[in-house]
Design a protein around this motif. Structure first.
Motif, PDB file in Angstrom:
ATOM      1  N   GLY A 173       0.588  -1.184   0.015  1.00 32.24           N
ATOM      2  CA  GLY A 173      -0.049  -0.077  -0.096  1.00 32.24           C
ATOM      3  C   GLY A 173       0.751   1.371   0.173  1.00 32.24           C
ATOM      4  O   GLY A 173       2.078   1.067  -0.082  1.00 32.24           O
ATOM      5  N   ALA A 174      -0.035   2.462   0.044  1.00 35.56           N
ATOM      6  CA  ALA A 174       0.847   3.848  -0.051  1.00 35.56           C
ATOM      7  C   ALA A 174      -0.190   4.596   0.729  1.00 35.56           C
ATOM      8  O   ALA A 174      -1.553   4.478   0.826  1.00 35.56           O
ATOM      9  CB  ALA A 174       1.166   4.284  -1.236  1.00 35.56           C
ATOM     10  N   GLY A 175       0.610   5.993   1.233  1.00 36.88           N
ATOM     11  CA  GLY A 175      -0.409   6.851   1.954  1.00 36.88           C
ATOM     12  C   GLY A 175      -1.130   6.278   3.097  1.00 36.88           C
ATOM     13  O   GLY A 175      -0.644   5.769   3.836  1.00 36.88           O
ATOM     14  N   THR A 178      -1.309   2.522   3.597  1.00 32.81           N
ATOM     15  CA  THR A 178      -0.078   1.789   3.875  1.00 32.81           C
ATOM     16  C   THR A 178      -0.332   0.584   4.881  1.00 32.81           C
ATOM     17  O   THR A 178      -1.164   1.027   5.995  1.00 32.81           O
ATOM     18  CB  THR A 178       0.943   2.794   4.309  1.00 32.81           C
ATOM     19  OG1 THR A 178       1.316   3.717   3.663  1.00 32.81           O
ATOM     20  CG2 THR A 178       2.327   2.026   4.851  1.00 32.81           C
ATOM     21  N   GLY A 235      -1.324   2.974   8.282  1.00 32.28           N
ATOM     22  CA  GLY A 235      -1.147   4.254   7.994  1.00 32.28           C
ATOM     23  C   GLY A 235      -2.004   5.114   8.799  1.00 32.28           C
ATOM     24  O   GLY A 235      -2.345   6.437   8.066  1.00 32.28           O
TER      25      GLY A 235
END
Length: 281
Positions: A173-175, A178, A235
């Motif tokens: 994932g990202a941002g 995450t 995140g």
């Protein structure tokens, strides 16, 4: 094949010792059961009782010997008659374990009876009780890892692997999405959970409580996937769960928006992470 952990052997007639036809598998099972019931027993005696050709008996016996299910019997008495006595076979300890290991079918039958006699709620309660024992064993270990979900996931992976779940984890994932993707390559109750998903749901809820975040189950072995995959958010997309006073179950801090008496679930929504694909670590 009786013992899937053994490597396949190369043989003639297309029988590789593992990818046998259903008929071959049933015949091999009959051979094993007869050796168990009547052993020590020779190949000739097996052929007569089971109406098998000498070649077929030898093929099945060779496979069972290689798997460790049967072993040649060493007679304790003197030699019988003239010449070398025919080799006889008995079931080994491994073979007896195979004959007695139909626990999955028994467990499913018991749970079906429980569901019929006491309802689905009884099965769900049993699943939660079973998982609670595992959760209790892991709780102190994960608490020692601190509050960070990633560190707690690492500790959970280590504990699961020690218990034979073949667990791994990797960042994804990202941002705000995450997280860590936790995978389990083995499930001891896979066949039971296929019919009774309450076991998967109870485990997912336990992971949420142990890790301190609402996790999302993306795939399961019971559902036909090659691994059980769980997304653990890191995140900041969810608040740390807390135990409710009534049941001790995990609940997010959103109760103000719920009608009074509405039952809450620890399993997160499945529509927020559909882009995170199932995978292995």
């Amino acid at each position: 094949m009786f013992f899937g952990e053994h490597a396949p052997r190369e043989t003639k007639d297309g029988d590789d010792g593992q990818h046998v036809s259903p008929l071959e598998s049933r015949t091999r099972s009959r051979v094993l059961h007869m050796v168990s019931a009547d052993g020590p027993i020779t190949a000739a005696e097996l052929g007569r009782h089971l109406d098998l050709t000498p070649a077929a008996v030898r093929r099945h016996l060779d496979a069972l010997v290689e798997q460790g299910a049967v072993v040649p019997h060493e007679p304790t008495g003197g030699r019988r008659g003239r010449g070398r006595p025919a080799r006889a076979y008995v079931v080994s300890e491994i073979g007896h374990g195979s004959l007695e290991a139909d626990y999955d079918s028994l467990a499913v039958e018991v749970l079906r009876y429980l569901e019929g006699a006491a309802g689905q709620a009884a099965v769900t309660d049993f699943a939660r009780t079973r998982v609670a024992a595992l959760e209790q064993r892991y709780a102190a270990r994960l608490a020692a890892a601190g509050d960070d979900p990633s560190a707690r996931t690492t500790a959970l992976v280590e504990a699961l692997s020690e218990d034979g779940f073949a667990a791994t984890a990797r960042p994804v994932g990202a941002g705000s999405l995450t997280g860590v993707q936790l995978c389990q390559g083995h499930c001891p109750v896979q066949h039971v959970a296929t019919e009774f998903p309450a076991f998967c749901e109870a485990e997912t809820d336990a992971f949420s409580r142990l890790l301190g975040v609402h996790v999302q189950r993306l795939a399961t072995l019971a559902g036909g996937h090659h691994v059980c995959t769980t997304f653990v958010p890191t995140g900041g997309m969810t608040a740390r769960p807390r135990k409710t006073e009534a049941t001790g179950a995990v609940d997010a801090d959103t109760s103000a928006d719920r009608p009074t008496g509405t039952r809450t679930s620890t399993t997160p929504r499945t529509d927020t992470l559909t882009h995170v694909k199932e995978g292995s670590s």
